[in-house]
Write a protein that holds these residues in place. Structure first.
Motif, short mmCIF file in Angstrom:
data_model
loop_
_atom_site.label_atom_id
_atom_site.label_comp_id
_atom_site.label_asym_id
_atom_site.label_seq_id
_atom_site.Cartn_x
_atom_site.Cartn_y
_atom_site.Cartn_z
N UNK A 6 65.80 44.15 0.49
CA UNK A 6 66.90 44.91 1.06
C UNK A 6 67.44 45.98 0.13
N UNK A 7 68.44 46.66 0.65
CA UNK A 7 69.18 47.66 -0.13
C UNK A 7 70.44 46.99 -0.66
N UNK A 8 70.69 47.16 -1.97
CA UNK A 8 71.80 46.48 -2.62
C UNK A 8 72.69 47.47 -3.37
N UNK A 9 73.98 47.18 -3.38
CA UNK A 9 74.89 47.77 -4.35
C UNK A 9 74.95 46.80 -5.53
N UNK A 50 67.06 49.79 -3.96
CA UNK A 50 66.22 48.99 -3.07
C UNK A 50 65.47 47.96 -3.90
N UNK A 51 65.57 46.68 -3.50
CA UNK A 51 64.97 45.60 -4.28
C UNK A 51 64.17 44.67 -3.40
N UNK A 52 62.98 44.27 -3.86
CA UNK A 52 62.19 43.29 -3.11
C UNK A 52 62.58 41.87 -3.47
N UNK A 53 62.28 40.93 -2.60
CA UNK A 53 62.49 39.52 -2.92
C UNK A 53 61.67 39.16 -4.16
#
Length: 275
Positions: free
Chosen positions: A162-165, A230-233
């Motif tokens: 997902x996209x994270x702050x 943007x970070x992957x699991x």
């Protein structure tokens, strides 16, 4: 007498279910209070500074006393132009990335810090011995929660694509003694390891500076930042501190450390959207 009692009961029941309507003549059973006016607004409670908020307590870690009866309370802070909501433990700003009851957010504190010794002659050399571990136990009174389940046994790991702050802060303690005039740079770097086999990659760096004049004793220094990424699991996060001293003359010895207070040191993440 029975008729009078029946009428009173009916009126009492109506009063319990009635709606207060302001600015309109159309009631609804979907809410208790309805305000409708296209030219005027509603002024909620406000304060010039957070120290005037209800339940303020300077001796408390999170600066506010716990009070369940005030849960959901709102107050506007003129100092930083935003609303605050009370969650039973503290007043939380509306624009913060993370909060106790933010189901898609985590705020982690330091479980173990590091020491950073320095030796300076003109350009200082500081050795950062590793990176702090943001794996402190959850503590709502210190606004530390892990609703995203980021904590593993020894790492902070993203569980969902997902996209994270992401926000991070680190306080530095200690100081220097010597015959040196210049500045000390306190740098904070967010790094990501996207897969177990990949190398750490730098995402963002933030610096704070302190003036040296014989003795650097300006108290705790804090660097912080926020970044959307943007970070992957499976991706791991870490924060790497570095210190550099730049002096005009002489030399100095310094010993710095990382502040374990959750007010000055934390990493937070909020899931914006999933992929």
């Amino acid at each position: 007498m029975k008729k009078i009692m029946l009428i009173l009961v009916l009126l009492f029941q109506y009063g319990l279910n009635a709606q207060v309507v302001i600015g309109d003549n159309v009631a609804s059973n979907q809410n208790i209070l309805k305000i409708k006016d296209g030219t005027r607004g509603v002024i909620l409670p406000y304060s010039n500074i957070y120290t005037s908020f209800p339940k303020y307590d300077a001796a408390s870690t999170d600066l506010f006393s716990d009070y369940p009866n005030l849960v959901g309370g709102l107050i506007y802070n003129k100092a930083d132009d935003q609303y605050y909501k009370y969650d039973g433990y503290a007043w939380n700003p509306a624009r913060q990335i993370q909060g106790i009851f933010q189901p898609k957010g985590s705020r982690l504190g330091i479980s173990s810090g590091i020491t950073i010794p320095c030796l300076a002659f003109g350009l200082g050399i500081c050795l950062s011995l590793g990176s702090p571990q943001y794996l402190a136990p959850d503590d709502k009174s210190q606004v530390l929660v892990d609703n995203l389940l980021l904590k593993n046994a020894s790492s902070v790991t993203i569980k969902q694509n997902g996209m994270y702050d992401v926000a991070a802060a680190l306080g530095f303690t200690g100081g220097s003694v010597g015959a040196q005039i210049g500045v000390t740079e306190f740098k904070l770097t967010l790094q990501v390891k996207y897969t177990p086999a990949s190398a750490w990659e730098t995402v963002v760096t933030k610096s704070n500076y302190s003036i040296i004049f014989i003795i650097d004793t300006q108290g705790s220094k804090t660097s912080s930042f926020s970044q959307t990424i943007s970070l992957p699991a499976g991706a791991e996060l870490r924060v790497v501190p570095t210190i550099t001293t730049i002096g005009g003359s002489g030399g100095s010895l310094a010993a710095y450390g990382t502040d374990s207070s959750s007010i000055n040191s934390y990493i937070g993440a909020r899931l914006i959207k999933t992929y």
